[in-house]
Write a protein that holds these residues in place. Structure first.
Motif, PDB file in Angstrom:
ATOM      1  N   GLN A  23       0.836  -1.200   0.000  1.00  0.00           N
ATOM      2  CA  GLN A  23       0.000   0.000   0.000  1.00  0.00           C
ATOM      3  C   GLN A  23       0.871   1.251   0.000  1.00  0.00           C
ATOM      4  O   GLN A  23       0.539   2.230  -0.665  1.00  0.00           O
ATOM      5  CB  GLN A  23      -0.953   0.004   1.192  1.00  0.00           C
ATOM      6  CG  GLN A  23      -2.107  -0.950   1.020  1.00  0.00           C
ATOM      7  CD  GLN A  23      -3.107  -0.879   2.151  1.00  0.00           C
ATOM      8  OE1 GLN A  23      -2.741  -0.644   3.299  1.00  0.00           O
ATOM      9  NE2 GLN A  23      -4.372  -1.101   1.827  1.00  0.00           N
ATOM     10  N   SER A  33      -2.204   9.530  -0.095  1.00  0.00           N
ATOM     11  CA  SER A  33      -1.845   8.946   1.196  1.00  0.00           C
ATOM     12  C   SER A  33      -2.268   7.479   1.235  1.00  0.00           C
ATOM     13  O   SER A  33      -3.147   7.044   0.481  1.00  0.00           O
ATOM     14  CB  SER A  33      -2.534   9.708   2.335  1.00  0.00           C
ATOM     15  OG  SER A  33      -3.931   9.466   2.313  1.00  0.00           O
ATOM     16  N   LYS A  35      -3.886   6.177   3.622  1.00  0.00           N
ATOM     17  CA  LYS A  35      -5.278   6.195   4.102  1.00  0.00           C
ATOM     18  C   LYS A  35      -6.256   6.363   2.934  1.00  0.00           C
ATOM     19  O   LYS A  35      -7.295   5.701   2.883  1.00  0.00           O
ATOM     20  CB  LYS A  35      -5.458   7.314   5.123  1.00  0.00           C
ATOM     21  CG  LYS A  35      -6.815   7.331   5.755  1.00  0.00           C
ATOM     22  CD  LYS A  35      -6.904   8.373   6.841  1.00  0.00           C
ATOM     23  CE  LYS A  35      -8.295   8.350   7.460  1.00  0.00           C
ATOM     24  NZ  LYS A  35      -8.411   9.260   8.574  1.00  0.00           N
ATOM     25  N   THR A  36      -5.921   7.235   1.977  1.00  0.00           N
ATOM     26  CA  THR A  36      -6.770   7.421   0.806  1.00  0.00           C
ATOM     27  C   THR A  36      -6.843   6.140  -0.007  1.00  0.00           C
ATOM     28  O   THR A  36      -7.919   5.707  -0.422  1.00  0.00           O
ATOM     29  CB  THR A  36      -6.258   8.588  -0.064  1.00  0.00           C
ATOM     30  OG1 THR A  36      -6.336   9.791   0.701  1.00  0.00           O
ATOM     31  CG2 THR A  36      -7.071   8.739  -1.341  1.00  0.00           C
ATOM     32  N   GLN A  38      -6.378   3.094   1.041  1.00  0.00           N
ATOM     33  CA  GLN A  38      -7.169   2.124   1.792  1.00  0.00           C
ATOM     34  C   GLN A  38      -8.663   2.375   1.598  1.00  0.00           C
ATOM     35  O   GLN A  38      -9.444   1.440   1.427  1.00  0.00           O
ATOM     36  CB  GLN A  38      -6.816   2.186   3.278  1.00  0.00           C
ATOM     37  CG  GLN A  38      -5.446   1.646   3.581  1.00  0.00           C
ATOM     38  CD  GLN A  38      -4.984   1.935   5.006  1.00  0.00           C
ATOM     39  OE1 GLN A  38      -5.496   2.835   5.680  1.00  0.00           O
ATOM     40  NE2 GLN A  38      -3.995   1.184   5.461  1.00  0.00           N
ATOM     41  N   GLY A  39      -9.048   3.631   1.595  1.00  0.00           N
ATOM     42  CA  GLY A  39     -10.451   3.980   1.361  1.00  0.00           C
ATOM     43  C   GLY A  39     -10.904   3.576  -0.031  1.00  0.00           C
ATOM     44  O   GLY A  39     -11.997   3.036  -0.207  1.00  0.00           O
TER      45      GLY A  39
END
Length: 84
Positions: A23, A33, A35-36, A38-39
């Motif tokens: 990732q 990011s 986090k982005t 993963q979303g």
């Protein structure tokens, strides 16, 4: 890195892992990011079109073979086989 057969791809996450990207690596290549990413891997329906085009280039796979929502080339292929 070899080309991934499109019939094996049905999600953004599975494509990333089949290509051998973590990732962190994928997020860096996409300029986002972790986090982005993963979303997006959980719900690809919210990916901006310009990022879809970037994913297509980075992952070297046509967008029609990555599952972005309920309708995709992959799901259409499956529908054809189920209808036979």
């Amino acid at each position: 890195m070899s080309s991934v057969p499109v019939y094996m791809i049905n999600t953004l996450r599975s494509l990333r892992t089949k290509l051998g990207y973590s990732q962190n690596e994928a997020a860096l290549m996409l300029g986002i990011s972790v986090k982005t990413l993963q979303g997006w891997e959980k719900n690809a329906e919210r990916i901006p079109y310009e990022k879809i085009k970037l994913i297509e280039r980075v992952y070297k796979t046509p967008q029609n073979y990555i599952f972005f929502g309920k309708e995709s080339a992959f799901s259409e292929i499956l529908k054809k086989y189920k209808a036979v």
